[in-house]
Design a protein around this motif. Structure first.
Motif, mmCIF file in Angstrom:
data_model
loop_
_atom_site.group_PDB
_atom_site.id
_atom_site.type_symbol
_atom_site.label_atom_id
_atom_site.label_comp_id
_atom_site.label_asym_id
_atom_site.label_seq_id
_atom_site.Cartn_x
_atom_site.Cartn_y
_atom_site.Cartn_z
ATOM 1 N N SER A 6 0.848 -1.187 0.000
ATOM 2 C CA SER A 6 0.000 0.000 0.000
ATOM 3 C C SER A 6 0.882 1.234 0.000
ATOM 4 O O SER A 6 1.923 1.260 0.675
ATOM 5 N N VAL A 7 0.469 2.248 -0.739
ATOM 6 C CA VAL A 7 1.245 3.490 -0.709
ATOM 7 C C VAL A 7 1.223 4.113 0.682
ATOM 8 O O VAL A 7 2.073 4.954 0.998
ATOM 9 N N MET A 8 0.271 3.689 1.524
ATOM 10 C CA MET A 8 0.239 4.187 2.903
ATOM 11 C C MET A 8 1.507 3.824 3.662
ATOM 12 O O MET A 8 1.881 4.490 4.631
ATOM 13 N N ASP A 9 2.160 2.744 3.236
ATOM 14 C CA ASP A 9 3.363 2.267 3.921
ATOM 15 C C ASP A 9 4.644 2.787 3.298
ATOM 16 O O ASP A 9 5.743 2.455 3.754
ATOM 17 N N MET A 10 4.529 3.588 2.251
ATOM 18 C CA MET A 10 5.722 4.084 1.590
ATOM 19 C C MET A 10 6.315 5.267 2.340
ATOM 20 O O MET A 10 5.728 5.819 3.251
ATOM 21 N N GLY A 11 7.511 5.642 1.910
ATOM 22 C CA GLY A 11 8.198 6.755 2.560
ATOM 23 C C GLY A 11 9.180 6.258 3.581
ATOM 24 O O GLY A 11 9.190 5.087 3.967
ATOM 25 N N ALA A 12 10.013 7.162 4.030
ATOM 26 C CA ALA A 12 11.055 6.814 4.998
ATOM 27 C C ALA A 12 10.687 7.311 6.374
ATOM 28 O O ALA A 12 11.526 7.702 7.163
ATOM 29 N N GLY A 13 9.371 7.369 6.655
ATOM 30 C CA GLY A 13 8.929 7.699 8.002
ATOM 31 C C GLY A 13 9.235 9.118 8.415
ATOM 32 O O GLY A 13 9.116 10.062 7.666
ATOM 33 N N PRO A 52 10.641 1.249 -3.091
ATOM 34 C CA PRO A 52 9.566 2.110 -2.625
ATOM 35 C C PRO A 52 9.933 2.988 -1.432
ATOM 36 O O PRO A 52 9.069 3.664 -0.895
ATOM 37 N N ASP A 53 11.186 2.973 -1.028
ATOM 38 C CA ASP A 53 11.612 3.750 0.147
ATOM 39 C C ASP A 53 11.909 5.190 -0.260
ATOM 40 O O ASP A 53 12.984 5.723 0.001
ATOM 41 N N VAL A 54 10.946 5.803 -0.925
ATOM 42 C CA VAL A 54 11.079 7.180 -1.402
ATOM 43 C C VAL A 54 10.225 8.083 -0.515
ATOM 44 O O VAL A 54 9.382 7.604 0.248
ATOM 45 N N PRO A 55 10.406 9.399 -0.590
ATOM 46 C CA PRO A 55 9.659 10.280 0.310
ATOM 47 C C PRO A 55 8.155 10.191 0.112
ATOM 48 O O PRO A 55 7.662 9.970 -0.999
ATOM 49 N N MET A 56 7.430 10.349 1.197
ATOM 50 C CA MET A 56 6.008 10.625 1.158
ATOM 51 C C MET A 56 5.866 12.061 1.636
ATOM 52 O O MET A 56 6.244 12.399 2.763
ATOM 53 N N PHE A 57 5.360 12.933 0.771
ATOM 54 C CA PHE A 57 5.275 14.353 1.102
ATOM 55 C C PHE A 57 3.940 14.624 1.796
ATOM 56 O O PHE A 57 2.888 14.686 1.156
#
Length: 500
Positions: A37-44, A388-393
């Motif tokens: 899920s894109v909800m889980d993407m990003g580096a927190g 998928p460990d890219v930023p989530m803005f």
């Protein structure tokens, strides 16, 4: 069975891996995606801290599902369209037969024409597209539920299925629609079409945009064949001497398109936004990014001659006096000088202050060797991280958002943010001085940087990706997520969602 391109890539990467391991020069990383899920993407928290607030707040509470972010469900549609999509060969007029995708039996699909303020309703029926299909409304700031991105705002529509999109045509301008399921295949294969939203009201338009004839010029490459409005041929337009023709150029291809003419022309709109006080362009070419649009005004000669507007290099729009319909105009040599939209037209105030943003982000594009889902390659990175460990803005509704884009790679990237238009503030530190340059598709060349800004006024989860679609497949995609918004959809699961 891997393609020849994949075999060559694997071989090249394998050689680089051997060299890198021997020299200790390459840092490799790998990811097995599976269903996600894109909800889980990003580096927190790292990216959220850069934004100035806690990312965990975005998931606080029950949240608002993207499925609830819709147009008024009780309002009747002003424009209703039924699109049947098929996977079938396309006979390109003037060209050859290619395998592809059609909308109501044609590619490009039928043009949708609406008036500003209309509620548009489109029923998508998938008759035979085996991987499923969606419709994304490129450049139209639709409510999130109508964005058409498989695995984020909906499930891909399977064979025999249907889906209804509803949105208000708020902004007049030139736009296009295309599938956002396996988009690197379905868009290239022709599952697309134009949508034009005419201004509301009867008040006289500004002189720079006052036109007598209005035509669409949609560019697409089918199996290596350059076409204009689906034909491997020039387009002829008739108008009376002295009249002005508005040519709506839509670049649906994977690279930048050039527009030029031996005669003066004006750029009256970019990506659906009017240019303030446009002026004649002489001896320069206009460049349109992949996914971008430009409305160009050309005047018919008073002497009964013809004007040729070259679009995309291979094709032209020949505009002739209706009393001399067979008049011709030979192609002009493409100018070397490029029109700089950073200083074109006249400045006017913005409705918000980009110098005092609520959120500031970096979006730095580079690449490195690695493995994604078992595929070795030289993949794109965003802020040093590989998909998928890219930023989530993360943003809140009402935020003024400022973003610094920088391209540290060797390729041009036409960056496309869904659900919003952004205004260009500066390029390489040089401030914009012309008409406010509003875009939804922006070419960022190697070594270039842009400062852009927008108001977070359209809640949802929105893709922010490169519209050279094979680049998106290889990881050049991030997302803007509004606080409290969630999605029930996943990618690579049973629904078969593969947005890029």
């Amino acid at each position: 069975m891997p393609s020849r391109r994949d075999i060559l890539r694997y071989a090249a990467v394998g050689s680089a891996m051997t060299i890198g391991l021997g020299a200790g020069a390459l840092a490799w990383s790998g990811t097995l995606l599976g269903e996600y899920s894109v909800m889980d993407m990003g580096a927190g928290g790292e990216h959220a801290a850069h934004a100035g607030h806690d990312a965990s707040a975005s998931a606080a509470g029950a949240g608002v599902s993207v499925t609830s972010l819709t147009a008024d469900p009780d309002r009747p549609a002003d424009v209703h369209v039924r699109f049947v999509v098929r996977q079938e060969p396309i006979d390109v007029p003037g060209g050859r037969r290619v395998d592809g995708f059609t909308v109501n039996g044609t590619s490009p699909g039928p043009e949708i024409r609406a008036t500003q303020g209309d509620l548009v309703e489109v029923e998508l029926v998938n008759e035979s597209v085996t991987d499923g299909a969606t419709l994304h409304w490129h450049g139209i700031d639709v409510p999130n539920a109508a964005d058409g991105v498989a695995g984020i705002t909906q499930d891909a529509v399977p064979v025999g299925g249907r889906h209804v999109y509803r949105f208000v045509a708020t902004d007049a301008g030139t736009y296009w629609y295309h599938s956002h399921q396996v988009s690197h295949e379905q868009v290239l294969g022709g599952l697309l079409g134009a949508i034009v939203i005419d201004p509301a009201g009867t008040s006289a338009p500004e002189p720079a945009t006052d036109v007598d004839v209005d035509v669409t010029a949609l560019l697409h490459v089918y199996g290596g064949e350059h076409t204009l409005n689906g034909r491997a041929a020039d387009e002829r337009v008739e108008a009376a001497a002295g009249e002005t023709v508005r040519v709506r150029v839509i670049n649906t291809d994977q690279g930048t398109a050039a527009v030029w003419s031996a005669a003066p022309f004006r750029v009256v709109a970019i990506d659906g936004h009017d240019v303030n006080a446009s002026t004649d362009v002489n001896g320069q070419r206009l460049l349109i990014p992949a996914g971008g649009r430009a409305d160009v005004a050309v005047r018919v000669p008073s002497d009964g001659g013809a004007v040729r507007l070259q679009v995309g290099g291979a094709r032209g729009v020949i505009i002739a006096d209706s009393s001399h319909p067979e008049a011709s105009a030979p192609p002009a040599t493409q100018p070397q000088d490029t029109l700089d939209l950073l200083s074109y037209g006249s400045a006017e105030p913005l409705a918000f202050d980009p110098t005092a943003p609520d959120r500031s982000f970096d979006y730095v594009i580079a690449r490195r060797f690695g493995v994604i889902d078992g595929r070795p390659g030289n993949f794109w990175t965003i802020n040093g991280r590989m998909f998928p460990d890219v930023p989530m803005f993360h943003v809140r509704e009402g935020d003024v958002v400022r973003m610094h884009l920088r391209n540290d790679s060797g390729d041009v990237h036409p960056m496309h943010l869904h659900g919003h238009h952004v205004v260009v503030l500066a390029r390489d530190g040089v401030a914009a001085s012309g008409s406010p340059w509003w875009v939804d598709s922006l070419d960022v060349h190697p070594g270039e940087s842009y400062d852009i800004a927008f108001v977070a006024d359209n809640p949802g989860i929105w893709s922010d990706h490169c519209h050279t679609l094979p680049h998106a497949v290889d990881g050049l995609v991030a997302h803007v997520m509004y606080e409290g918004v969630t999605t029930p959809f996943t990618i690579n699961g049973e629904a078969g969602n593969r947005p890029e």
